[in-house]
Enzyme design. Sequence first.
Site, PDB file in Angstrom:
ATOM      1  N   HIS A 133      -8.742  10.942  -0.089  1.00 18.82           N
ATOM      2  CA  HIS A 133      -8.010   9.684  -0.122  1.00 18.82           C
ATOM      3  C   HIS A 133      -6.722   9.840   0.688  1.00 18.82           C
ATOM      4  O   HIS A 133      -5.984   8.897   0.904  1.00 18.82           O
ATOM      5  CB  HIS A 133      -7.704   9.271  -1.556  1.00 18.82           C
TER       6      HIS A 133
ATOM      7  N   HIS B 110       0.807  -1.215   0.000  1.00 21.84           N
ATOM      8  CA  HIS B 110       0.000   0.000   0.000  1.00 21.84           C
ATOM      9  C   HIS B 110       0.843   1.270   0.000  1.00 21.84           C
ATOM     10  O   HIS B 110       0.315   2.383  -0.111  1.00 21.84           O
ATOM     11  CB  HIS B 110      -0.914  -0.024   1.235  1.00 21.84           C
TER      12      HIS B 110
END
Length: 610
Positions: free
Chosen positions: A496, A266
């Site tokens: 985000h 990630h």
Amino acid sequence: MSQEGDYGKWSISSSDESEEEKPKVDQPSTSCLPQAEQQTAKEPGYTCSEARRAAHRRKLSPVKFSNTDATSIVSPPKRQKGGSQEDLGWCLSSSDEELQSEALEKQDRTVVVKEEEGLPPPKGSATQQTKNHSPPASHRLKEEEDEYETSGEGQDIWDMLNKGNPFQFYLTRVSGIKPKYNSGALHIKDILSPLFGTLVSSAQFNYCFDVDWLIRQYPPEFRKKPILLVHGDKREAKARLQAEAKPYGNVTLCQAKLDIAFGTHHTKMMLLLYEEGLRVVIHTSNLIRDDWHQKTQGMWLSPLYPRIAHRSHMSGESATHFKADLISYLMAYNSPLLTEWVDTVQEHDLSETNVYLIGSTPGRFQGNQKDNWGHFRLRKLLREHAQFMSEAASWPVVGQFSSIGSLGADESKWLCSEFKDSLVTLGEESRSPGTSAAPLHLIYPSVENVRTSLEGYPAGGSLPYSIQTAEKQNWLHSYFHKWSAETSGRSHAMPHIKTYMRLSPDFSQMAWFLVTSANLSKAAWGALEKNGTQLMIRSYELGILFLPSAFGLYSFQVKSKFFSGSQEPKAFPVPYDLPPELYGSKDRPWIWNIPYVKAPDSHGNMWVPS
């Protein structure tokens, strides 16, 4: 597995983790399909979560709002045994009539707001019906594919990077808002611009790649320079990425090892090697168009690090040990493909760095190794370098994120025990673990935030909180606060970005600030095992910690308006409104895999994820 409820039928996965923190389901690769067949499949060409796939489908085939459609798609609300969906915390309202009247009122309010901001009103509204019809979504996406607004003239960008921003913390540009709210913001094309240096090679670490799009973001003169893509894809997803990269002979793939279930790669980082030096960019955006278009994203840009002179004995280390920590993070991949980049970092002088690196790498860590990664790494840095404040016991902690994992049956299982113990640490004299009374404010977009956003309901594709996770931790929702960024003009650009910080009770002073790829999950931050002797982490994550002491300050003053240049230069720019606003009685957290058909979004559409 599927279930039926007040909002229709939805799919349930077997994982307790949120979409972005569990392994991507291997879908049949569409990379080799003819273009027409790919369009028919209505699937993105890159690997991504099911939530983002649903958003992609709805952008290509929107479901227009109408009362008739709503009743035909979803059956009327039914009371369920053990309480209603509202009791569980994710239905919009208990009354059909109330929903419809509220929807019309909110739609009218949205029209007014949009017009005041210079934005188009919601499609399907009375105002919009008097205007020309917009092109179909598929045509619109094609037209906008290479849309790019420059952040300014070359000198403006140079001045922005070298003057008046001691933190080098930036937001990404957002299309569709007033220019003043993009002042000082950066697009990926700005970052890769020749103004930043003459590129020799680059490494892109990320979760999600659209290779074709990424190559187009490089200036033409740099598009054939070596690019290393560090990813976590396996099996079919890996094959798809390989097929996408194959046309580009300068692109090399490096697969990050993910040996623990439900882990992801990630981390979002760029290593940019120039003829003039090296730059490190740590950010929150996937390498796909949607993440750089109408979302709130953050990034830290390093200074341009010069190459250490030949035969020099200088280590090029900073007071924050950034160089050693970056090398340790790269070496944790145990990949020969990253050896060259470890050597590159070694060869450059990173001594000007005034921030700390906080990473997560998959594994089980004991003894002193526990302090190397995840929330124990944050705890160690706050203990050793944060300023102890005798009055700080009541200083709130604010966490803001775009995805949520399974946190346990109640707050004591992880959130308000080991994780909060790390967040409230301040200096060697910090209070004992488990005893802090510091308030915890969690910022996560509500359904209404998503509905009225620039993207409308599809913005929720990047907020993959699932019904199967939410229904197991209804206790968590009492901590939730709305996403609001009115002072930066970005309330309608869904976040985000992921940020965590500690502030004074009046929210005017800050003890520390962290921007990171890590969402609110044990997979990202780690969880204790074996009676607290072992920390288990599933995923790769990376973030930047700003501490006042590294800037010669006792605490940061909070900058009340992100894009205002008139305040104290060392005031920290927080990218959303403070104090955060607690959810109201009718607010519900956005959950991606249930339908929302009772009120139209800013484009006049409903959300039907399947």
